[in-house]
Design an enzyme around this catalytic site. Structure first.
Site, short mmCIF file in Angstrom:
data_model
loop_
_atom_site.label_atom_id
_atom_site.label_comp_id
_atom_site.label_asym_id
_atom_site.label_seq_id
_atom_site.Cartn_x
_atom_site.Cartn_y
_atom_site.Cartn_z
N ASN A 193 0.89 -1.15 0.00
CA ASN A 193 0.02 0.05 0.04
C ASN A 193 0.84 1.17 0.14
O ASN A 193 1.96 1.49 0.60
CB ASN A 193 -0.96 0.04 1.28
N GLU A 216 0.22 5.25 0.65
CA GLU A 216 -0.46 6.41 1.03
C GLU A 216 -0.09 7.52 0.53
O GLU A 216 0.76 7.92 -0.21
CB GLU A 216 -0.56 6.08 2.49
N CYS A 257 -4.10 0.85 -2.07
CA CYS A 257 -3.97 -0.72 -1.35
C CYS A 257 -3.11 -1.57 -2.29
O CYS A 257 -2.86 -1.46 -3.61
CB CYS A 257 -5.46 -1.39 -1.53
N GLU A 275 -3.29 -4.73 -2.91
CA GLU A 275 -3.56 -5.50 -3.96
C GLU A 275 -3.60 -4.71 -5.34
O GLU A 275 -3.32 -5.51 -6.27
CB GLU A 275 -4.90 -6.05 -3.40
N CYS A 307 -10.14 -5.05 0.70
CA CYS A 307 -11.25 -4.42 0.89
C CYS A 307 -12.11 -4.41 -0.23
O CYS A 307 -11.78 -4.99 -1.27
CB CYS A 307 -10.93 -2.86 1.16
N CYS A 333 -10.74 -3.65 -3.73
CA CYS A 333 -9.94 -4.12 -4.37
C CYS A 333 -10.55 -5.79 -4.68
O CYS A 333 -9.82 -6.47 -5.54
CB CYS A 333 -8.84 -4.60 -3.38
N1 THU Z 1 -5.05 -1.54 2.75
C1 THU Z 1 -4.49 -2.39 1.89
O1 THU Z 1 -3.51 -2.12 1.19
N2 THU Z 1 -5.36 -3.58 1.44
C2 THU Z 1 -6.16 -4.07 2.07
O2 THU Z 1 -6.78 -5.11 1.66
C3 THU Z 1 -6.97 -3.43 3.20
C4 THU Z 1 -6.52 -1.89 3.37
C5 THU Z 1 -4.50 -0.31 3.18
C6 THU Z 1 -5.14 0.64 2.72
C7 THU Z 1 -4.59 1.79 3.72
O3 THU Z 1 -3.21 2.22 3.12
C8 THU Z 1 -4.47 1.08 4.92
O4 THU Z 1 -4.20 -0.24 4.55
C9 THU Z 1 -5.23 1.31 6.07
O5 THU Z 1 -6.50 1.16 5.36
#
Ligand code: THU
Length: 161
Positions: free
Chosen positions: A62, A64, A73, A75, A112, A115
């Site tokens: 991920n 940000e 994310c 994925e 999520c 994704c």
């Molecule tokens: N996140 C992911 O990268 N994948 C997931 O399946 C769930 C959430 C990340 C998004 C964000 O940067 C952090 O986790 C918190 O939500």
């Protein structure tokens, strides 16, 4: 009126020692790649590693952003990497793990909603189910055989003709 139900099966393992070597290696990579995540806002570091059906592995973490919705994310970073590096190649197995400065990483997380939709598109376009290994840095591990199981009533390209 008829009531109907959706249910699916998944495998539950107590820890990584119960996995076969190939799955254990992939999960170990996903656990390690969480270190490459850029997550200064959530302190939640997600790592995803896929074994493709040409034998290659591809990773994503991920990423940000100070403008929160811009973050991506792990994925979907992985899917972009896979589609760019190995166009047309399907994913055999995808391992997803995480680490956190706020909470213990001792149970599986699952992708999520956004994704799930992106993973489903990848399954559809490559015509192969994506098997998923979901786990924290320790603790129980889930294995789910296809993204379809995680997205009931999915909207997919078939609707568009
Ligand atoms: N996140 C992911 O990268 N994948 C997931 O399946 C769930 C959430 C990340 C998004 C964000 O940067 C952090 O986790 C918190 O939500």
């Amino acid at each position: 009126m008829k009531e109907t139900k959706f249910e699916f099966q998944y495998e539950v393992y107590n820890d990584i020692t119960e996995l076969n070597k190939e799955d254990a290696d992939l999960l170990t990579k996903a656990r390690a790649v969480t270190k490459q995540a850029y997550a200064p806002y959530s302190n939640f570091f997600v790592g995803a590693v896929a074994k493709l059906n040409n034998g290659e592995t591809v990773a994503g973490t991920n990423q940000e952003n100070a403008s929160y919705p811009v973050g991506i994310c792990a994925e979907r970073v992985l899917l972009g990497n896979a589609a760019t590096l190995y166009p047309g190649i399907s994913i055999d197995t995808l391992a997803i793990s995480y680490d956190s400065k706020e909470v213990p990483s001792d149970h599986p997380i699952s992708p999520c909603g956004m994704c799930r939709q992106a993973l489903l598109e990848y399954e559809t376009r490559t015509e192969k189910p994506i098997r998923m290994i979901l786990a924290g840095q320790k603790g129980k591990i889930y294995i789910v055989k296809t993204v379809r199981f995680l997205l009931p009533f999915a909207f997919d390209s078939a609707e568009l003709g």
